[in-house]
Design an enzyme around this catalytic site. Structure first.
Site, PDB file in Angstrom:
ATOM      1  N   LYS A 103       0.856  -1.185   0.000  1.00 49.80           N
ATOM      2  CA  LYS A 103       0.000   0.000   0.000  1.00 49.80           C
ATOM      3  C   LYS A 103       0.892   1.236   0.000  1.00 49.80           C
ATOM      4  O   LYS A 103       1.946   1.255   0.654  1.00 49.80           O
ATOM      5  CB  LYS A 103      -0.908  -0.031   1.232  1.00 49.80           C
ATOM      6  N   SER A 182      -9.532   1.920   2.707  1.00 53.19           N
ATOM      7  CA  SER A 182      -8.372   2.635   2.174  1.00 53.19           C
ATOM      8  C   SER A 182      -7.320   1.697   1.608  1.00 53.19           C
ATOM      9  O   SER A 182      -6.440   2.125   0.870  1.00 53.19           O
ATOM     10  CB  SER A 182      -7.763   3.526   3.259  1.00 53.19           C
ATOM     11  N   SER A 206      -9.886  -0.939   7.191  1.00 54.23           N
ATOM     12  CA  SER A 206      -9.242  -0.748   5.894  1.00 54.23           C
ATOM     13  C   SER A 206      -8.558  -1.979   5.321  1.00 54.23           C
ATOM     14  O   SER A 206      -8.155  -1.965   4.165  1.00 54.23           O
ATOM     15  CB  SER A 206      -8.234   0.406   5.975  1.00 54.23           C
TER      16      SER A 206
END
Length: 502
Positions: A103, A182, A206
């Site tokens: 990420k 996210s 998330s």
């Protein structure tokens, strides 16, 4: 060393030949232990061919999915080095030669950016790898690139999976469905076979949410089990870094590689290190892991409609030896949970983000105030009129952890102690279960772990998941439950993109 460098150079020069020699290898849905490492050992697969496959997948799919924000220009060189190391008898770790996507809030000290999806941090330079990235490298992993997050990990109220740098990540099963959370980019990338494994982060939902909506397995570890150093932060009380993969086994292999003490996140990782079992977590991948497990089914998360969907899974668990305790009430008047969480998180975000930005070797912005000013100066690129930045502004208006914030944190601790902890201890539970990420806030505010596993698809083909959660350090029993459930149901199927409009 000279010999190894020559081997790396040779591997890069003959890339097309190497990739071609693996043309009969089945790359789709490939797993770490059963296929990748076996292929490496018997010579039917190379890291170079595997990385090239994922680069081709990214080239083909990312223009539609927008799951990848940046590809590592050194990925093929890293893969070639891994191949050369294996040919010379070196094998440093269980993820050796395995391509991993991170990420875009997880720092890497290389040619990749780390921006949380924001243009404000483009070109910033970190001093060192994030703790988890460092551990991945020590395990021999190839850093394939960065995956698209919701900008600032949703600390701006942007659409799920949107960032100014990466655009809008789309669900690979049904384009109109949310990719959720996210860590949307890592979830979509794993689901669509754009990487072997991925890493996401979670403050509240998330990892668990995008895992559920993209039919992958996500592990949100006990807070502190994995280091948060070098990860663009939100809340040190709640932030956790974990794997998002196509199988429980793969997720657990990655978890084994990234847990442990980190001097740059000393307090949290030292406190959680007592939970790491001797021999690691893969020993808990047990086909009979449901047998004898006491699993709570809280009324707060189930109703007549979703019970029609999840009822068959409850029956499957019973058939495999689980003891289900239904009708549990863990809702000890936590209607104010979100409000208290927001009060604490606003102050924590400002403090921790300012600390992160000030520690960068170079950055166009050095404080939350600078980020807010950048967004105002670039309203079109940052879509300020559409999404605004109210959470950033609210955080900027805080002045540290004062009486109001301490009261909020105390209230959150009370919710945890009188809710999940009390119920689990009273009923001697190994886990609770909930649909999708419905339990994420309860797990988040207590720093508790959770594992999301694919559970099915609705009539439109949109995935849904099931989450098993527990108390701090309950990862071993959660892994046993999740793995046994996965093997008993075998729900996951790769996306076909049939529901996409051309």
């Amino acid at each position: 060393m000279v010999e190894l460098r020559l081997q790396v150079l040779a591997a890069v020069l003959v890339l097309s030949t190497v990739a071609g020699s693996c043309s009969g290898f089945e790359f789709q849905e490939i797993t770490i232990n059963d296929a990748i490492q076996l292929g490496f050992k018997n010579g039917s697969l190379t890291s170079t061919a595997l990385v090239q496959f994922y680069l081709d997948q990214i080239s083909r799919l990312n223009p539609r999915l927008h799951a990848i924000i940046e590809v590592n220009p050194d990925a093929l060189a890293q893969a070639a080095r891994a191949d050369a190391e294996r040919s010379s008898g070196q094998y440093p770790g269980g993820l050796h030669g395995v391509p991993v996507l991170l990420k875009d809030n997880i720092a890497t000290r290389d040619r990749l950016n780390t921006t949380a999806g924001s243009l404000a941090l483009l070109g910033s330079v970190v001093k060192r790898d994030a703790g988890v990235a460092s551990r991945l490298r020590r395990a021999g992993a190839v850093i394939l690139g960065k995956a698209n997050p919701s900008e600032w990990s949703n600390f701006r109220p942007v659409a799920n999976g949107w960032s100014a740098r990466g655009g809008q990540t789309l669900n690979p099963y049904v384009a109109s469905a949310t990719p959720c959370g996210s860590s949307a980019g890592p979830g979509v990338a794993a689901a669509a076979n754009m990487a072997a494994v991925t890493l996401g982060s979670e403050t509240d939902g998330s990892i668990l949410c995008p895992s559920s909506w993209n039919s992958v397995v996500g592990i949100k570890p006990t807070v502190g089990l994995t280091s948060r150093s070098g990860v663009i932060p939100i809340s040190p009380r709640q932030d956790s870094i974990g794997p998002m993969c196509r199988t429980v086994s793969d997720a657990v292999h990655v978890l084994d590689a990234i847990v442990g003490y980190d001097a740059f996140d000393a307090e949290a990782t030292e406190a959680a290190s007592k939970y790491i079992p001797h021999g690691g977590y893969t020993q808990f991948l047990k086909i009979d892991g449901l047998r004898g497990k006491r699993i709570g089914v809280p009324t707060a998360f189930f109703n007549a409609i979703n019970m029609m969907v999840y009822g068959k899974h409850l029956q499957t668990m019973r058939q495999h030896g689980a003891i289900l305790i239904v009708g549990l009430n863990i809702a000890t008047n936590f209607r104010d949970l979100r409000n208290q969480e927001s009060i604490a998180m606003n102050a924590e975000f400002k403090l921790s983000l300012n600390a992160y930005l000030s520690d960068l070797q170079y950055s166009p912005v050095r404080s939350l105030a600078d980020v807010i000013a950048f967004n105002r100066a670039h309203p079109v690129q940052e879509r300020l009129a559409q999404f605004g930045q109210p959470l950033l502004l609210a955080a900027q208006n805080t002045n540290g952890i004062g009486a109001r914030e301490r009261a909020a944190i105390q209230r959150l601790n009370q919710i945890s102690a009188n809710g999940l902890e009390k119920v689990m201890k009273q009923h001697q539970l190994d886990a609770i279960l909930a649909p999708n990420s419905d339990a994420s806030s309860i797990l988040a505010v207590g720093g508790y772990p959770g594992i999301a596993v694919p559970a099915g698809y609705n009539r439109q083909g949109v995935p849904f998941g099931i989450c098993f959660g527990g108390l701090k350090g309950y990862e071993p029993r959660l892994i046993e439950i999740a793995y046994a459930f996965e093997q008993a149901t075998k729900v996951r199927k790769p996306p076909t993109f049939k529901s996409w409009v051309a």
